[in-house]
Motif scaffolding. Structure first.
Motif, short mmCIF file in Angstrom:
data_model
loop_
_atom_site.label_atom_id
_atom_site.label_comp_id
_atom_site.label_asym_id
_atom_site.label_seq_id
_atom_site.Cartn_x
_atom_site.Cartn_y
_atom_site.Cartn_z
N LEU A 258 0.91 -0.93 0.09
CA LEU A 258 0.00 0.03 -0.11
C LEU A 258 1.03 1.31 -0.13
N ARG A 259 0.64 2.14 -0.78
CA ARG A 259 1.38 3.24 -0.91
C ARG A 259 0.51 4.53 -1.05
N PRO B 196 -19.46 13.28 2.66
CA PRO B 196 -18.02 13.60 3.34
C PRO B 196 -17.78 15.18 3.65
N CYS B 197 -17.33 15.82 4.29
CA CYS B 197 -16.75 17.22 4.58
C CYS B 197 -15.37 17.56 4.39
N VAL B 198 -14.59 16.40 4.81
CA VAL B 198 -13.18 16.58 4.97
C VAL B 198 -12.43 15.11 4.29
N GLU B 199 -11.28 15.56 3.59
CA GLU B 199 -10.73 14.50 2.76
C GLU B 199 -9.21 14.86 3.23
N ILE B 200 -8.57 13.73 3.63
CA ILE B 200 -7.09 13.74 4.16
C ILE B 200 -6.63 12.70 3.31
N LYS B 201 -5.40 13.12 2.78
CA LYS B 201 -4.65 12.15 1.90
C LYS B 201 -3.05 12.43 2.15
N SER B 202 -2.18 11.37 2.06
CA SER B 202 -0.93 11.62 2.14
C SER B 202 -0.29 11.93 0.73
N THR B 203 0.83 13.10 1.09
CA THR B 203 1.62 13.45 -0.06
C THR B 203 2.90 12.52 -0.18
N ASN B 204 3.23 11.39 0.39
CA ASN B 204 4.30 10.93 0.37
C ASN B 204 4.00 9.36 0.49
N PRO B 205 4.25 8.49 -0.43
CA PRO B 205 3.87 7.24 -0.42
C PRO B 205 4.37 6.51 0.76
#
Length: 183
Positions: A22-23, A124-133
């Protein structure tokens, strides 16, 4: 205190539960339902304060600027005493946090509806995602604390909106009744 410990402490274990390949991982904050009859939307509120106090200040002062050995001791104590982790599992978890500490910032992107927006339940009202795998897990770790931190302000803002709607309706009706009596 290490900000990663300001939520359900078992969330520390999630790092080891993801598939090794997973990345990328995206997390969402979604209002699920209301206990108030007739209320099917929530006022989105509290994200700016959360980002400033928790993501910027708390992580800067209590994680990135601290000597990692202090953070390691806190994490190790939770994993050993609270969860009964083996030494190997503890070391793998600590290594992930050490790598993040060495990065010196939280590699996340947060997207959200504007504060004050009326959001339907289930949207959904917020989305959080990583910018580094390498740190795909960080967004999910933050979502848990975000939910705990802003849910009460959102409920309070929603109840305040309901009171205002009720009072506005009452004042308009009273005004119209009085106006009819005067003429």
């Amino acid at each position: 205190m290490n900000p990663f410990l300001l939520t359900d402490f078992y969330k520390l274990t999630h790092i080891l539960q993801y598939r090794p390949e997973l990345r990328e991982l995206t997390s969402y904050l979604t209002p699920r339902g209301s206990r108030l009859k007739g209320v099917d939307k929530v006022v989105f509120f509290g994200l700016s304060a959360y980002v400033h106090s928790y993501i910027v200040e708390n992580f800067r002062e209590n994680f990135f600027r601290r000597n990692f050995e202090y953070c390691e001791c806190e994490i190790r104590e939770v994993l050993e005493l609270g969860l009964g982790y083996s030494d190997e599992m503890i070391d793998r978890t600590i290594n992930a946090f050490r790598a993040l500490h060495e990065l010196h910032y939280l590699p996340v992107e947060i997207n959200a509806v504007a504060e004050g927006t009326l959001v339907p339940m289930g949207v959904p009202c917020v989305e959080i995602k990583s910018t580094n795998p390498k740190f795909f897990w960080v967004g999910q770790a933050l979502e848990a604390s975000l939910s705990a931190a802003i849910w009460h302000p959102m409920v309070s803002a929603t109840i305040a909106r309901e009171y205002r709607n009720f009072l506005t309706t009452y004042v308009r009706q009273a005004y119209l009744r009085r106006k009819r009596r005067l003429f």
